[in-house]
Design a protein around this motif. Sequence first.
Motif, PDB file in Angstrom:
ATOM      1  N   ILE A   1       1.690   1.883   0.574  1.00 12.63           N
ATOM      2  CA  ILE A   1       0.124   2.638   0.828  1.00 12.63           C
ATOM      3  C   ILE A   1      -0.896   0.958   0.343  1.00 12.63           C
ATOM      4  N   CYS A   2      -0.283   0.408  -0.395  1.00 17.55           N
ATOM      5  CA  CYS A   2      -1.124  -0.747  -0.868  1.00 17.55           C
ATOM      6  C   CYS A   2      -1.061  -1.851   0.227  1.00 17.55           C
TER       7      CYS A   2
ATOM      8  N   ILE B   1      -8.511  16.228   1.516  1.00 18.29           N
ATOM      9  CA  ILE B   1      -8.483  15.486   2.601  1.00 18.29           C
ATOM     10  C   ILE B   1      -9.838  15.481   3.599  1.00 18.29           C
ATOM     11  N   GLY B   2      -9.968  16.613   4.106  1.00 23.39           N
ATOM     12  CA  GLY B   2     -11.011  16.939   5.096  1.00 23.39           C
ATOM     13  C   GLY B   2     -12.593  17.026   4.620  1.00 23.39           C
TER      14      GLY B   2
ATOM     15  N   THR C   1      -3.636  12.290  -1.232  1.00 25.21           N
ATOM     16  CA  THR C   1      -5.051  12.035  -0.651  1.00 25.21           C
ATOM     17  C   THR C   1      -5.306  10.687   0.082  1.00 25.21           C
ATOM     18  N   ALA C   2      -4.330   9.859   0.326  1.00 34.52           N
ATOM     19  CA  ALA C   2      -4.248   8.658   0.998  1.00 34.52           C
ATOM     20  C   ALA C   2      -4.220   9.003   2.339  1.00 34.52           C
ATOM     21  N   LEU C   3      -3.994  10.241   2.832  1.00 34.55           N
ATOM     22  CA  LEU C   3      -3.977  10.564   4.098  1.00 34.55           C
ATOM     23  C   LEU C   3      -5.504  10.455   4.935  1.00 34.55           C
TER      24      LEU C   3
ATOM     25  N   CYS D   1       0.043   5.939   5.460  1.00 31.19           N
ATOM     26  CA  CYS D   1       0.587   7.383   5.927  1.00 31.19           C
ATOM     27  C   CYS D   1       2.105   7.072   5.795  1.00 31.19           C
ATOM     28  N   SER D   2       3.021   6.206   5.956  1.00 31.64           N
ATOM     29  CA  SER D   2       4.113   6.034   5.693  1.00 31.64           C
ATOM     30  C   SER D   2       4.429   6.009   4.179  1.00 31.64           C
TER      31      SER D   2
END
Lengths: 138, 124
Positions: free
Chosen positions: A120-121, B11-12, B82-84, B113-114
């Motif tokens: 992510i980073c 997220i939205g 929440t990084a999505l 996303c990965s």
Amino acid sequence: MKTSADLHFKTYLLICLMVIFGPLGNVLLGKGMKQMGASSAGPPLGAVGFVFHVLTSGTIWLGIGSLLTFFVAYMLVLSWADYSYVQPASAAAYGMVALLAHFILREVVTPMRWMGVILICCGVLVVGHTPPRTTDRG
Amino acid sequence: MLALVLYLLIIGAGTGGELCVARAMKAVGEVKDFRPSALLALIPRILRVPWMWAGVALMATAFFSLLAVLSKENVSLVVPVTALSYGAGALGGRLFLGEQVTPRRWAGVLLVCSGVALVIVGRA
């Protein structure tokens, strides 16, 4: 007249505040909500009971204060920097959340989850290396 | 199922709120005076921008959804998921704020996303 160095300095300063207080707020909220769950054995809390417990938890208030600090820094930096530049700044925050969760909340963070956080980073750093301002506003 | 709805709201509504706040702050203009009195004087100007109210309402929705999820899940799982919002943010930045989202930026979003997928698979 503002120099580019000044602009970068205040941008990095506010982003640092975001990276520190955002994760701290999330961890404190997580700790507060866990404490609430542990102290309410029995039937599930109703809406009023839920709000009462939230408002009487010092840990949750500290979390809210931290997130408020994060939000003020976030709004200020957005007044001059692109959203797509500011958003990737939270990359360090993901790593910090994992560290805080591991050392403060004593949560189990598996190696695969650590790898995910690192990925992510990396992704956010790639995004962060794109042009910080792509709109031609004054 | 409830958790899925809450994650979607985080997220939205969270990303939508941030986009609205970004638009509002662009309307206010660059902040150059950081003295407390100057920052306090800024509040009425910010509150006069309708986008700010929309942003705060959406972010409040995301915040209470976050509280609900945090009462059941570990914070080290919830926050990375929440990084999505980076995907939603890139799309929103392009459509709502007129920003140019380059292929490199999309590649970064894909990496994020990965990473999120790994975090979910690596759940203890």
